[in-house]
Scaffold this active site. Structure first.
Site: not given
Lengths: 259, 395
Positions: A47, A58
């Site tokens: 990824e 995040d």
């Protein structure tokens, strides 16, 4: 055919080790050397994170890496140029992961076309809600052979998981806890029950678990139930300040899979 | 026609662009907010606290000297007289009552200048609930008095160092907290921003401002509808409240003041409708300041409360549809207006509000025109900035 890369990976029935890296981190031109080192180390899928100014899904490690990557000058144009230069040398599936606004400003269709041209297999856009994907972008993404990878959490209902499973064709990204980071050394009981629930749904798509995975114990716990893992923050930490990327990447991967 | 639709959009703006980790929280809120807000018991408790605790209704004051100066009938809606010094408390009271009815035990909020943080810390103290306020590390330095107030009220103030260490980053951090504490926590967003249903929820709670204006204006001049309502817009909660009950009254002209900072043709600006474009910020499709790649750009305004890179989706729609007219007011124009109003009416407005007053200089009126300026907050918190400025004037 791009998405056949994903299907042939999953058809092999092996357990998947996937690494999340940040494009343009630690240095702008490290993207390609890291991808090559990951492939050579036996990683099954990558990824590639696209840095965003406001990455609200995040945790701190990836946030900081993203800020650094932006300061290094990373943007979609640069990333696509880098990916262009590595065409034909990377054979494992590549997934782009980023925030919707970056894709929107690039032009969603233009972005998808470009990604497909470069052999990208799928997109993870955490803040593009699934219903909007269905109503506005599914047809277009599929026409470019791109898999939309939906996130699911312990709070996602079975019904909603089945909806996601029905209308995507890559894999389902199971967030290990409903959290932006995880710091535990092995998964608690309720997380394992969540994995068992996912397994019992007998979904069409493979389920890959991400967030909070840093130890081989985590990996074993997932492998005995689901198809694979994605490791992000722990990997980012391992390349931070690296003087020898190839060596550090190989050691990191060896540390996870043994050998 | 200006209300949010069932999908959470105002025209092309709004929606809920949230990661799956927030889906449950936002869905829970969306499913219950209208039911709770319309319950009699909620309305009774909300309005009795607004009356006895906040001090509502706030006065509608006829500003005689300003009226003579501008050649119009100018009324001031005195939100600056609310407990804690600004309109922010209206929303904080409403949302904490909502949170209690949803069974939440813990409250989080973001704050820029600290006004929303103080309002949230205040209602948490009132209700005996745990309170965590996220605030950019730079804002903590700039707004030490409000930080001290929040701490005295028992809130935990968490400094945010990520990104540019200001309001947008504090909002990101509050959202992350909510992701990590989805079960027991309610996030009190301070403005008409964020994923649906927040813009609508906050607008409805602030709508008490325009509801009162109508009644008070009817009493004062025999007509509930003014010719103009003027308010400043950062995220846009006081403007949303002041406009709300006039949205479908086309003869009422809605005027929004944005912070131009050093000027709309400079990089030091927060005038989103002039310099922004459509994109996604904090879970909502709206106008925002961004670079060509969609990275959110740090805005600038002398007023911390307007120093936000987006505006609420409702305001993006009011701008796009032409229902509201937006003016860009520079730092200097706002300072001058704040200084002028203080001398003319004995009211020191917040720097945010001073932007609304500065619009009066940019408009042309008939003597019969009735204008309501929403005085969103008082200027005590801005004294250091004002003092800095009028040193130059006095010396």
């Amino acid at each position: 055919m791009t998405h056949s890369k994903l299907s042939s990976l999953f058809d092999s029935n092996k357990k998947i080790l996937s690494i999340y890296m940040m494009a343009g981190y630690p240095s702008l031109e490290d993207t390609i050397p890291i991808m090559e080192a990951l492939q050579d180390s036996g990683v099954d899928m990558i990824e590639i994170g696209m840095p965003y100014s406001d990455p609200l899904a995040d945790g701190p490690v990836i946030q900081r890496a993203g800020t650094q990557a932006l300061n290094n000058g990373m943007n979609p144009d640069v990333l696509f140029r880098q990916l262009e230069s590595v065409r034909g040398r990377i054979h494992i599936p590549l997934i782009l992961m980023g925030y919707f606004n970056n894709v929107l400003q690039f032009g969603v269709e233009r972005f998808c076309k470009k990604a497909a041209d470069l052999g990208i297999s799928g997109l993870i856009l955490p803040d593009l809600p699934f219903d909007l994907y269905l109503s506005q972008y599914r047809e277009m993404m599929e026409s470019y052979g791109l898999s939309f990878i939906p996130l699911l959490t312990p709070q996602t209902s079975d019904e909603r998981i089945r909806l996601m499973d029905d209308y995507t064709n890559g894999f389902l990204y199971a967030v290990s806890a409903s959290a932006t980071t995880g710091a535990q050394t092995s998964f608690p009981k309720q997380t394992l029950e969540y994995f068992d629930r996912l397994k019992s749904l007998s979904l069409k798509n493979p389920v890959i678990v991400g967030f909070g995975i840093s130890e081989s114990e985590h990996i074993n716990q997932v492998y005995s139930r689901l198809q694979g893992v994605i490791i992000g923050s722990a990997f980012i930490r391992s390349v931070k300040g690296s003087m020898d990327l190839r060596k550090d990447v190989e050691e990191f991967v060896r540390g996870l899979i043994g050998g | 026609m200006y209300a949010v639709n069932e999908k959470g959009f105002y025209g092309d703006f709004g929606g809920a662009f949230i990661p799956e980790m927030l889906y449950g929280n936002v869905e829970e809120l969306r499913n219950c907010y209208l039911d709770i807000l319309t319950e009699d018991s909620f309305q009774n408790e909300f309005h009795s606290l607004l009356r006895d605790y906040v001090g509502r209704p706030t006065p509608l004051f006829f500003a005689e000297r300003l009226s003579v100066h501008y050649g119009a009938q100018i009324y001031l809606k005195r939100e600056d007289l609310c407990h804690t010094g600004a309109h922010k408390i209206n929303n904080a009271i409403g949302q904490i009552l909502l949170a209690r009815r949803m069974g939440k035990q813990r409250i989080i909020a973001e704050t820029g200048a600290g006004q929303h943080g103080v309002a949230t810390a205040t209602v948490c103290a009132l209700m005996g609930m745990e309170c965590v306020i996220y605030m950019g590390a730079i804002d903590i330095q700039r707004q030490s008095a409000n930080v001290a107030r929040m701490k005295m009220l028992g809130a935990k103030v968490v400094p945010v160092y990520s990104g540019s260490s200001t309001l947008k980053d504090a909002t990101n951090e509050a959202i992350r907290d909510w992701i990590n504490h989805s079960e027991d926590t309610h996030y009190i967003i301070g403005s008409v921003v964020g994923p649906h249903p927040y813009p609508d929820l906050v607008a409805r709670l602030q709508a008490v401002i325009s509801a009162e204006i109508k009644v008070q204006l009817q009493e004062a001049c025999g007509n509930a509808l003014p010719d103009y309502v003027v308010a400043c817009v950062g995220g846009g909660s006081n403007a949303a409240g002041a406009f709300f009950h006039f949205l479908d009254e086309p003869e009422v002209k809605l005027i929004a003041a944005e912070a131009a900072g050093h000027g709309i043709d400079t990089d030091k600006t927060a005038a989103t409708t002039f310099r922004g474009s459509a994109g996604v910020i904090h879970g909502s499709m709206t106008l925002l300041m961004q670079d060509q790649f969609g990275q959110i750009v740090e805005p600038h305004s002398i007023s911390a409360g307007l120093d936000y890179p987006g505006i609420g989706p409702m305001h993006s729609f009011l701008n796009a549809s032409g229902r509201a007219k937006f003016y860009a007011v520079t730092d200097q124009e706002a300072l001058d207006a704040g200084y002028f109003v203080s001398r003319m009416e004995g009211i020191i407005p917040a720097l945010e509000t001073a932007h609304a007053f500065a619009c009066l200089d940019k408009m042309k009126f008939e003597t019969s025109d009735v204008i309501v300026v929403n005085v969103s907050g008082r200027g005590d918190k801005d004294l250091p900035t004002y003092i800095e400025h009028f040193k130059n004037i006095e010396e």
